[in-house]
Design a protein around this motif. Structure first.
Motif, PDB file in Angstrom:
ATOM      1  N   ASN A 151       4.912   1.741  -2.714  1.00  0.00           N
ATOM      2  CA  ASN A 151       5.244   0.478  -2.041  1.00  0.00           C
ATOM      3  C   ASN A 151       4.072  -0.482  -1.876  1.00  0.00           C
ATOM      4  OD1 ASN A 151       7.938   1.181  -1.680  1.00  0.00           O
ATOM      5  ND2 ASN A 151       7.545   2.201   0.245  1.00  0.00           N
ATOM      6  N   LYS A 152       2.895   0.051  -1.519  1.00  0.00           N
ATOM      7  CA  LYS A 152       1.733  -0.806  -1.229  1.00  0.00           C
ATOM      8  C   LYS A 152       0.462  -0.179  -1.830  1.00  0.00           C
ATOM      9  CE  LYS A 152       3.866  -3.635   1.820  1.00  0.00           C
ATOM     10  NZ  LYS A 152       4.112  -3.237   3.189  1.00  0.00           N
ATOM     11  N   PRO A 153       0.342  -0.145  -3.177  1.00  0.00           N
ATOM     12  CA  PRO A 153      -0.816   0.524  -3.787  1.00  0.00           C
ATOM     13  C   PRO A 153      -2.163  -0.033  -3.331  1.00  0.00           C
ATOM     14  CG  PRO A 153       0.440  -0.740  -5.428  1.00  0.00           C
ATOM     15  CD  PRO A 153       1.257  -0.682  -4.192  1.00  0.00           C
ATOM     16  N   ASN A 154      -2.206  -1.314  -2.945  1.00  0.00           N
ATOM     17  CA  ASN A 154      -3.491  -1.899  -2.516  1.00  0.00           C
ATOM     18  C   ASN A 154      -4.016  -1.264  -1.230  1.00  0.00           C
ATOM     19  OD1 ASN A 154      -3.654  -3.661  -4.674  1.00  0.00           O
ATOM     20  ND2 ASN A 154      -2.459  -5.236  -3.654  1.00  0.00           N
ATOM     21  N   VAL A 171       0.689  14.189   1.683  1.00  0.00           N
ATOM     22  CA  VAL A 171       0.998  13.933   0.269  1.00  0.00           C
ATOM     23  C   VAL A 171       2.185  12.979   0.152  1.00  0.00           C
ATOM     24  CG1 VAL A 171       1.872  14.989  -1.862  1.00  0.00           C
ATOM     25  CG2 VAL A 171       0.003  16.084  -0.612  1.00  0.00           C
ATOM     26  N   LEU A 172       3.225  13.207   0.953  1.00  0.00           N
ATOM     27  CA  LEU A 172       4.411  12.334   0.927  1.00  0.00           C
ATOM     28  C   LEU A 172       4.058  10.911   1.356  1.00  0.00           C
ATOM     29  CD1 LEU A 172       7.076  14.781   2.431  1.00  0.00           C
ATOM     30  CD2 LEU A 172       6.879  14.065   0.046  1.00  0.00           C
ATOM     31  N   ALA A 173       3.185  10.790   2.369  1.00  0.00           N
ATOM     32  CA  ALA A 173       2.752   9.463   2.827  1.00  0.00           C
ATOM     33  C   ALA A 173       1.945   8.750   1.743  1.00  0.00           C
ATOM     34  CB  ALA A 173       1.930   9.591   4.106  1.00  0.00           C
ATOM     35  N   LEU A 174       1.074   9.493   1.067  1.00  0.00           N
ATOM     36  CA  LEU A 174       0.281   8.920  -0.032  1.00  0.00           C
ATOM     37  C   LEU A 174       1.189   8.443  -1.154  1.00  0.00           C
ATOM     38  CD1 LEU A 174      -2.385   8.353  -1.517  1.00  0.00           C
ATOM     39  CD2 LEU A 174      -2.420  10.763  -2.219  1.00  0.00           C
ATOM     40  N   SER A 175       2.204   9.236  -1.469  1.00  0.00           N
ATOM     41  CA  SER A 175       3.141   8.881  -2.535  1.00  0.00           C
ATOM     42  C   SER A 175       3.904   7.599  -2.192  1.00  0.00           C
ATOM     43  CB  SER A 175       4.122  10.036  -2.758  1.00  0.00           C
ATOM     44  OG  SER A 175       4.891   9.823  -3.901  1.00  0.00           O
ATOM     45  N   SER A 220       6.587   3.822   7.951  1.00  0.00           N
ATOM     46  CA  SER A 220       6.159   2.449   8.280  1.00  0.00           C
ATOM     47  C   SER A 220       5.668   1.682   7.055  1.00  0.00           C
ATOM     48  CB  SER A 220       5.043   2.486   9.335  1.00  0.00           C
ATOM     49  OG  SER A 220       3.830   2.947   8.755  1.00  0.00           O
ATOM     50  N   ILE A 221       5.519   2.372   5.918  1.00  0.00           N
ATOM     51  CA  ILE A 221       5.034   1.698   4.696  1.00  0.00           C
ATOM     52  C   ILE A 221       6.243   1.332   3.848  1.00  0.00           C
ATOM     53  CG2 ILE A 221       3.561   1.896   2.649  1.00  0.00           C
ATOM     54  CD1 ILE A 221       2.008   4.110   4.169  1.00  0.00           C
ATOM     55  N   VAL A 222       6.702   0.098   4.000  1.00  0.00           N
ATOM     56  CA  VAL A 222       7.893  -0.359   3.277  1.00  0.00           C
ATOM     57  C   VAL A 222       7.487  -1.350   2.190  1.00  0.00           C
ATOM     58  CG1 VAL A 222       9.501   0.029   5.180  1.00  0.00           C
ATOM     59  CG2 VAL A 222       8.271  -2.129   5.033  1.00  0.00           C
ATOM     60  N   LEU A 243       0.366   7.291 -11.417  1.00  0.00           N
ATOM     61  CA  LEU A 243       0.217   6.871 -12.823  1.00  0.00           C
ATOM     62  C   LEU A 243       0.940   5.542 -13.071  1.00  0.00           C
ATOM     63  CD1 LEU A 243       0.651  10.247 -14.769  1.00  0.00           C
ATOM     64  CD2 LEU A 243      -1.446   8.962 -14.379  1.00  0.00           C
ATOM     65  N   ASP A 244       1.969   5.256 -12.272  1.00  0.00           N
ATOM     66  CA  ASP A 244       2.681   3.982 -12.416  1.00  0.00           C
ATOM     67  C   ASP A 244       1.953   2.841 -11.729  1.00  0.00           C
ATOM     68  OD1 ASP A 244       4.825   4.978 -13.905  1.00  0.00           O
ATOM     69  OD2 ASP A 244       5.896   5.621 -12.116  1.00  0.00           O
ATOM     70  N   SER A 245       1.388   3.116 -10.534  1.00  0.00           N
ATOM     71  CA  SER A 245       0.860   2.016  -9.721  1.00  0.00           C
ATOM     72  C   SER A 245      -0.663   1.908  -9.689  1.00  0.00           C
ATOM     73  CB  SER A 245       1.367   2.156  -8.285  1.00  0.00           C
ATOM     74  OG  SER A 245       0.986   3.402  -7.743  1.00  0.00           O
ATOM     75  N   CYS A 246      -1.372   3.007  -9.954  1.00  0.00           N
ATOM     76  CA  CYS A 246      -2.844   2.996  -9.826  1.00  0.00           C
ATOM     77  C   CYS A 246      -3.506   3.675 -11.024  1.00  0.00           C
ATOM     78  CB  CYS A 246      -3.267   3.711  -8.541  1.00  0.00           C
ATOM     79  SG  CYS A 246      -2.499   3.098  -7.047  1.00  0.00           S
ATOM     80  N   LEU A 247      -2.984   3.449 -12.208  1.00  0.00           N
ATOM     81  CA  LEU A 247      -3.507   4.117 -13.411  1.00  0.00           C
ATOM     82  C   LEU A 247      -5.001   3.858 -13.606  1.00  0.00           C
ATOM     83  CD1 LEU A 247      -2.929   5.782 -15.971  1.00  0.00           C
ATOM     84  CD2 LEU A 247      -2.319   3.647 -17.117  1.00  0.00           C
ATOM     85  N   ASP A 248      -5.439   2.636 -13.217  1.00  0.00           N
ATOM     86  CA  ASP A 248      -6.856   2.287 -13.415  1.00  0.00           C
ATOM     87  C   ASP A 248      -7.788   3.126 -12.546  1.00  0.00           C
ATOM     88  OD1 ASP A 248      -5.563   0.953 -11.300  1.00  0.00           O
ATOM     89  OD2 ASP A 248      -7.176  -0.513 -11.142  1.00  0.00           O
TER      90      ASP A 248
END
Length: 834
Positions: free
Chosen positions: A651-654, A642-646, A607-609, A708-713
């Protein structure tokens, strides 16, 4: 200047971390920055009045970055900035550098703001910009011409209603650009900018420049003959052809077409692409002025461009053919030429396993256009398409993708030809399924796919028992036939949900052996649902409660395939009915059955697109319930989390940033080798070791890679590298590969953290690059080992780029060993040059 550079860096970082965010949140960096804009402008204006050139350059650099981060933020301040721009461009003490900065800012601010904002200041802005066009230094001239291009858009933003009187500015702008366009003895950048700018002037003000067209159009044609400027000139004629003013090109049209046709034979790919686009625009606008002989020559050239070696070029060529055939002004002979020259190439292309996307859509449109054009019968085309699916002895069977491509083209062809032709084709396909039992699987396979594609686009309920005929194919001994039947049934149901959806649901309940295939059919139905602006879909009109009850009943299925399809169905329904689904999934996230918990989390993953959806605001406060199952007692549930978190991170890091402080330690724990998950299987004469935790560890490291790509901070690299990454670098092949990628990223993004533990990274990397497969190893093992060595060497190459890395004696020794081992040195040099 130090304050300027610091503020610019702060602006850049604000832009980086707030991409895609809205400005309404009063605590967001963008909202806070917006409140400071008046102060920034006031301060910058004061700096623009300073005598120091360097200060003025810095001030414009700040404004540039501000406009990039916050477009439209200066709408209320343009008037106060105009004098600073004027002075920078007109003042005799101004340097070229200052003029360029002022011009770049002017261009950016015009791009990002509404044209009406500038109308009160056009005279004040246009005079210094047109003066800059006449500058001697080519970089100033080129930038001034780019600003002119934006100025043209501002002067006449639309053609229907324009309250601003642009006419006084037309000839001064035209004359300034013509001077540059006509001058051959100048820098290439200036030539290209002059060509582009003149095309904008002609396409925007052509109705006010009728006498001048005979002067400037031949110059543009002349620039097409010059190898340096021809690409820009081709694009320029595309811009002119697209103008709603329908500029009179009669004086140059024949010459332009001749040049463009010749360019289709050139090796220069960007030139051919631009040529196809421009030809398309010219045919749409001036088709009645183009003779049949010109069309024929172009079509012959187009046929040579259609192949799977360049699908983008193929799509453009096919789209141009469609334009030729749908253009009512073109003669009957055009359709015949296309059939003779292009159709054979299209039938070769359709057999390609690479065909997809824009090229496949263009091919479907091509067949639809061809059946409507002269001298091409539906029956001939249908026979050609169906025959293209037959495999030749030399090529073997067709790829699955090719069969899907043929089926889609057949469906589009049938719908274009009309109801009678479509109905007779469906009956013919039904006949194949009834008559050809298992003797011709390829024919059956294609018939099922064709029925599915036609059914998705048209209601087939008038064809008696079509659903039963399709479902009979579930009995086939061949997996590809069963899969195609499942696909066909789901797509046929889309054409008439009220009739076929209850049939599928009843079958799922009653046909235990066919559940997996029937659930796939249901998935096709759900996947094809679109939601209207009011948030309604056809699926809501059917008995959605029955669908959900059925799906939730199958969450505990012993078959992993069934559970995965159920999860995908639930995830897709959640996109349609989030308010109903998310609470229902949340309840089942605490189910006593591990299979149900895992299925629910995978449903959330589906559901996370990437695109924004109404589910986002509903799932945001609830997503922790699902992701916290990463600490579940069952490894299948943990892997699902883990797959859902990835997926969420990608798709929606926020959605997950606020949860990461709690989630990251739990995620890192999944990367550790768990001895209790390693078991020995007795296979009679020998024993085999099975690591049930391998897939989970691999998924966890891949998730870190995404973060590391989307939430490095949010990631503290030091706490991850030791001990987790070091452990992964010494793990199984499947785990090492993502770890090498992670190490490369950390070396680029967080070099100091990597440098601090560089010595401890050397040993696992050294063991990997020196690993030798067993003497009796099969080729697959040898190849995998080679891939692993190359992967490790890429990571080592990234480490070698870290400043200060030569302080590590162990790393220096490793590099020395690589350079003095011939096989490793060759591979290392190879990966460095990739």
């Amino acid at each position: 200047m130090d304050v300027f550079s610091t503020f610019i860096e702060l602006l850049r970082q604000t832009g980086n971390v707030t991409k895609g965010q809205i400005d309404t949140d009063e605590s967001s960096p963008r909202w806070l920055l917006k409140q400071e804009v008046p102060k920034i402008v006031k301060s910058v204006n004061r700096q623009l009045r300073e005598k120091s050139i360097k200060t003025k350059v810095g001030a414009f650099s700040v404004l540039k970055e501000l406009v990039v981060v916050l477009p439209d933020c200066l709408a209320d301040h343009i008037g106060s900035l105009v004098s600073g721009i004027e002075k920078a461009l007109n003042d005799k003490s101004s340097t070229s550098n200052l003029k360029i900065e002022a011009l770049v800012f002017t261009r950016l601010v015009m791009i990002s703001h509404s044209p009406s904002v500038f109308h009160p200041y056009i005279e004040a802005l246009s005079n210094p910009v047109l003066s800059a066009v006449r500058e001697r230094y080519y970089k100033v001239t080129a930038e001034a011409l780019r600003v002119c291009g934006e100025l043209v858009r501002v002067l006449r933003p639309n053609f229907e209603t324009c309250t601003f009187d642009f006419r006084p500015y037309v000839r001064p702008t035209y004359n300034a650009i013509l001077t540059r366009l006509a001058n051959q003895d100048q820098d290439q950048e200036v030539k290209e900018c002059a060509i582009s700018c003149m095309s904008l002037v002609i396409s925007t003000f052509g109705d006010n420049l009728q006498p001048e067209l005979s002067t400037c159009l031949p110059i543009l044609v002349d620039r097409m003959g010059n190898e340096i400027t021809r690409l820009t000139a081709v694009k320029a004629f595309g811009v002119i052809a697209n103008s709603p003013l329908r500029i009179d090109l009669s004086c140059v049209l024949e010459q332009v077409l001749s040049e463009l046709t010749a360019f289709l034979r050139k090796a220069n790919r960007p030139l051919r692409q631009a040529t196809l686009g421009t030809l398309n625009s010219l045919v749409v606008a001036y088709g009645n002025q183009i003779g049949p002989s010109a069309y024929e020559v172009i079509i012959v050239e187009l046929s040579a461009l259609i192949s799977d070696t360049d699908l983008h070029m193929t799509a453009l060529a096919l789209e141009l053919c469609c334009t030729f055939m749908t253009d009512r002004k073109s003669s009957m002979i055009v359709g015949l030429t296309v059939r003779n020259k292009v159709l054979p190439q299209a039938l070769i292309l359709i057999r390609s396993s690479l065909l997809q996307g824009q090229a496949l859509q263009a091919l479907q449109k091509f067949f639809a256009s061809l059946v409507l054009s002269a001298n091409t019968s539906f029956d001939q085309l249908l026979d050609s398409l169906l025959s293209s699916a037959k495999s030749s002895p030399q090529s073997g069977g067709l790829a699955k993708q090719a069969l899907y491509s043929i089926a889609q083209c057949v469906a589009v062809l049938c719908l274009t030809a009309g109801d009678l032709k479509c109905a007779s084709t469906v009956e013919m396909l039904k006949g194949i399924l009834i008559d050809d039992n298992s003797s011709n699987t390829a024919k059956q396979h294609l018939a099922l796919l064709c029925l599915g594609e036609i059914g998705r686009r048209k209601d087939l309920s008038m064809h008696a028992n079509i659903e039963n005929i399709v479902i009979e194919s579930f009995q086939s001994p061949f997996e590809e036939i069963k899969s195609a039947a499942s696909y066909a049934l789901g797509n046929i149901a889309v054409g008439n949900l009220s009739k076929y959806l209850p049939f599928i649901l009843d079958q799922i309940d009653n046909q235990q052996k066919k559940q997996y295939l029937l659930l796939h059919s249901l998935k096709e139905v759900i996947a094809r649902q679109s939601v209207d602006k009011a948030g309604h879909s056809e699926l809501q009109d059917s008995n959605i409660e029955k669908i959900l009850n059925l799906l939730f009943n199958h969450c505990e299925s012993d078959e992993e395939g069934v559970r995965n399809v159920v999860a995908e169905c639930l995830g897709k329904i959640a996109l349609i009915e989030p308010a109903k689904l998310i609470p229902a999934l949340k309840v089942r996230a605490s189910s006593p059955t591990a299979f149900t918990r895992a299925t629910v989390v995978i449903a959330v993953k589906y559901s996370i697109v990437e695109r924004p959806e109404k589910i986002d605001e509903i799932i945001f406060p609830e997503i922790s319930t699902f992701l916290m199952l990463i600490k579940d007692g069952d490894r299948h549930v943990r892997r699902a989390a883990v797959l859902a978190l990835s997926t969420a991170a990608h798709n929606k890091p926020n959605l997950i940033k606020g949860l990461l402080p709690e989630l990251l330690p739990l995620l890192y724990d999944q990367t550790v080798v768990k001895q209790e998950l390693i078991r020995t299987v007795d296979l009679g004469p020998f024993k085999h070791t099975v690591d049930d935790g391998l897939e989970l560890r691999k998924a966890a490291f891949e998730c870190v890679d995404t973060l590391l790509d989307s939430c490095l901070d949010q990631v503290n690299p030091s706490s991850f590298i030791v001990p987790y990454l070091i452990s992964g670098l010494a793990d199984h092949y499947d785990v090492k590969m993502p770890c090498h990628l992670i190490l490369s990223k950390l070396a680029d993004k967080c070099p100091s953290a990597v440098l601090a533990v560089l010595d401890s990274l050397v040993d696992p990397l050294e063991r990997t690059i020196n690993h030798k497969p067993k003497l009796d190893a099969v080729k697959q093992e040898v190849d995998r080992n080679e891939d692993m060595i190359r992967s490790a060497l890429r990571a080592i190459a990234s480490l070698s780029r870290i400043s200060g890395g030569d302080c590590s004696l162990k790393f220096k020794a490793l590099m020395n060993s690589i350079t003095h081992t011939a096989s490793l040195a060759e591979k290392y040099n190879s990966v460095r040059s990739e």
